[in-house]
Design a protein around this motif. Structure first.
Motif, PDB file in Angstrom:
ATOM      1  N   ALA A   9       0.830  -1.209   0.000  1.00 24.78           N
ATOM      2  CA  ALA A   9       0.000   0.000   0.000  1.00 24.78           C
ATOM      3  C   ALA A   9       0.867   1.263   0.000  1.00 24.78           C
ATOM      4  N   ALA A  10       1.952   1.256   0.779  1.00 22.66           N
ATOM      5  CA  ALA A  10       2.847   2.419   0.811  1.00 22.66           C
ATOM      6  C   ALA A  10       3.470   2.653  -0.561  1.00 22.66           C
ATOM      7  N   CYS A  11       3.874   1.593  -1.219  1.00 25.40           N
ATOM      8  CA  CYS A  11       4.463   1.737  -2.552  1.00 25.40           C
ATOM      9  C   CYS A  11       3.459   2.321  -3.532  1.00 25.40           C
ATOM     10  N   TYR A  12       2.214   1.890  -3.435  1.00 20.59           N
ATOM     11  CA  TYR A  12       1.173   2.455  -4.296  1.00 20.59           C
ATOM     12  C   TYR A  12       1.022   3.950  -4.021  1.00 20.59           C
ATOM     13  N   LEU A  13       0.914   4.310  -2.749  1.00 20.61           N
ATOM     14  CA  LEU A  13       0.729   5.710  -2.362  1.00 20.61           C
ATOM     15  C   LEU A  13       1.895   6.594  -2.790  1.00 20.61           C
ATOM     16  N   LEU A  14       3.089   6.060  -2.674  1.00 20.63           N
ATOM     17  CA  LEU A  14       4.291   6.857  -2.923  1.00 20.63           C
ATOM     18  C   LEU A  14       4.791   6.741  -4.360  1.00 20.63           C
ATOM     19  N   ASP A  15       4.019   6.080  -5.207  1.00 17.87           N
ATOM     20  CA  ASP A  15       4.364   5.913  -6.620  1.00 17.87           C
ATOM     21  C   ASP A  15       5.676   5.152  -6.832  1.00 17.87           C
ATOM     22  N   VAL A  16       5.922   4.162  -5.979  1.00 23.67           N
ATOM     23  CA  VAL A  16       7.063   3.270  -6.169  1.00 23.67           C
ATOM     24  C   VAL A  16       6.650   2.251  -7.233  1.00 23.67           C
ATOM     25  N   ASP A  17       7.473   2.040  -8.219  1.00 23.78           N
ATOM     26  CA  ASP A  17       7.172   1.073  -9.266  1.00 23.78           C
ATOM     27  C   ASP A  17       6.943  -0.302  -8.645  1.00 23.78           C
ATOM     28  N   VAL A  18       5.901  -0.975  -9.093  1.00 23.67           N
ATOM     29  CA  VAL A  18       5.560  -2.275  -8.513  1.00 23.67           C
ATOM     30  C   VAL A  18       6.713  -3.262  -8.650  1.00 23.67           C
ATOM     31  N   ASN A  19       7.465  -3.204  -9.715  1.00 21.15           N
ATOM     32  CA  ASN A  19       8.602  -4.117  -9.874  1.00 21.15           C
ATOM     33  C   ASN A  19       9.671  -3.854  -8.825  1.00 21.15           C
ATOM     34  N   ASP A  20       9.902  -2.586  -8.499  1.00 17.51           N
ATOM     35  CA  ASP A  20      10.856  -2.261  -7.438  1.00 17.51           C
ATOM     36  C   ASP A  20      10.342  -2.742  -6.083  1.00 17.51           C
ATOM     37  N   ALA A  21       9.040  -2.617  -5.878  1.00 17.17           N
ATOM     38  CA  ALA A  21       8.444  -3.092  -4.626  1.00 17.17           C
ATOM     39  C   ALA A  21       8.627  -4.598  -4.484  1.00 17.17           C
ATOM     40  N   LEU A  22       8.429  -5.325  -5.576  1.00 18.02           N
ATOM     41  CA  LEU A  22       8.529  -6.787  -5.529  1.00 18.02           C
ATOM     42  C   LEU A  22       9.967  -7.271  -5.359  1.00 18.02           C
ATOM     43  N   LYS A  23      10.943  -6.464  -5.767  1.00 21.07           N
ATOM     44  CA  LYS A  23      12.350  -6.849  -5.633  1.00 21.07           C
ATOM     45  C   LYS A  23      12.767  -7.003  -4.174  1.00 21.07           C
ATOM     46  N   THR A  24      12.029  -6.399  -3.251  1.00 23.42           N
ATOM     47  CA  THR A  24      12.376  -6.489  -1.832  1.00 23.42           C
ATOM     48  C   THR A  24      11.851  -7.761  -1.187  1.00 23.42           C
ATOM     49  N   CYS A  25      11.101  -8.556  -1.931  1.00 26.40           N
ATOM     50  CA  CYS A  25      10.494  -9.779  -1.398  1.00 26.40           C
ATOM     51  C   CYS A  25      11.444 -10.959  -1.552  1.00 26.40           C
ATOM     52  N   GLU A  26      11.453 -11.802  -0.538  1.00 30.19           N
ATOM     53  CA  GLU A  26      12.323 -12.976  -0.562  1.00 30.19           C
ATOM     54  C   GLU A  26      11.598 -14.236  -0.998  1.00 30.19           C
ATOM     55  N   THR A  27      10.275 -14.267  -0.867  1.00 25.36           N
ATOM     56  CA  THR A  27       9.524 -15.478  -1.197  1.00 25.36           C
ATOM     57  C   THR A  27       8.357 -15.147  -2.117  1.00 25.36           C
ATOM     58  N   ASP A  28       7.825 -16.177  -2.751  1.00 24.69           N
ATOM     59  CA  ASP A  28       6.644 -15.989  -3.591  1.00 24.69           C
ATOM     60  C   ASP A  28       5.443 -15.545  -2.762  1.00 24.69           C
ATOM     61  N   ALA A  29       5.338 -16.052  -1.549  1.00 24.57           N
ATOM     62  CA  ALA A  29       4.228 -15.649  -0.673  1.00 24.57           C
ATOM     63  C   ALA A  29       4.295 -14.157  -0.385  1.00 24.57           C
ATOM     64  N   GLN A  30       5.496 -13.635  -0.115  1.00 30.20           N
ATOM     65  CA  GLN A  30       5.650 -12.196   0.106  1.00 30.20           C
ATOM     66  C   GLN A  30       5.256 -11.419  -1.141  1.00 30.20           C
ATOM     67  N   ARG A  31       5.688 -11.880  -2.292  1.00 30.42           N
ATOM     68  CA  ARG A  31       5.354 -11.205  -3.551  1.00 30.42           C
ATOM     69  C   ARG A  31       3.841 -11.135  -3.743  1.00 30.42           C
ATOM     70  N   ARG A  32       3.151 -12.239  -3.430  1.00 29.81           N
ATOM     71  CA  ARG A  32       1.687 -12.263  -3.557  1.00 29.81           C
ATOM     72  C   ARG A  32       1.044 -11.243  -2.625  1.00 29.81           C
ATOM     73  N   HIS A  33       1.475 -11.203  -1.364  1.00 30.57           N
ATOM     74  CA  HIS A  33       0.909 -10.254  -0.400  1.00 30.57           C
ATOM     75  C   HIS A  33       1.141  -8.815  -0.838  1.00 30.57           C
TER      76      HIS A  33
END
Length: 98
Positions: free
Chosen positions: A50-74
């Motif tokens: 939600a913060a990434c959406y609000l702050l206009d962080v590219d979704v791909n950059d947001a997903l790069k911080t995830c370590e697992t597929d479950a995190q990516r889904r959330h």
């Protein structure tokens, strides 16, 4: 400082928002935002998306911080469903969350 903390701080400042403004748009406490930015606490995947959406962080950059597929889904779910929730929060606060 962890990557999420750095991104939240940098994008919040770029947007010209205080920690309080971001917190109100995310329906969390200003202390929570401060703790995320300092690295004291980790931001949940849902709040991160939600913060990434609000702050206009590219979704791909947001997903790069995830370590697992479950995190990516959330994160992806939070990122893509943030808009309806923002409309509700904007009615309850004095801020334009987008």
């Amino acid at each position: 400082m962890n990557t999420r903390a750095t991104i939240i701080h940098a994008y919040r400042v770029r947007r010209g928002w205080t920690q309080r403004q971001l917190a109100e748009c995310l329906a969390v406490s200003p202390a929570a935002v401060g703790h995320w930015e300092s690295g004291r606490n980790k931001v949940s995947d849902g709040s991160w998306g939600a913060a990434c959406y609000l702050l206009d962080v590219d979704v791909n950059d947001a997903l790069k911080t995830c370590e697992t597929d479950a995190q990516r889904r959330h994160v992806l779910i939070a990122y893509t469903t943030a808009f309806p929730e923002l409309a509700r929060i904007e009615k309850e606060t004095a801020y334009d969350c987008r």
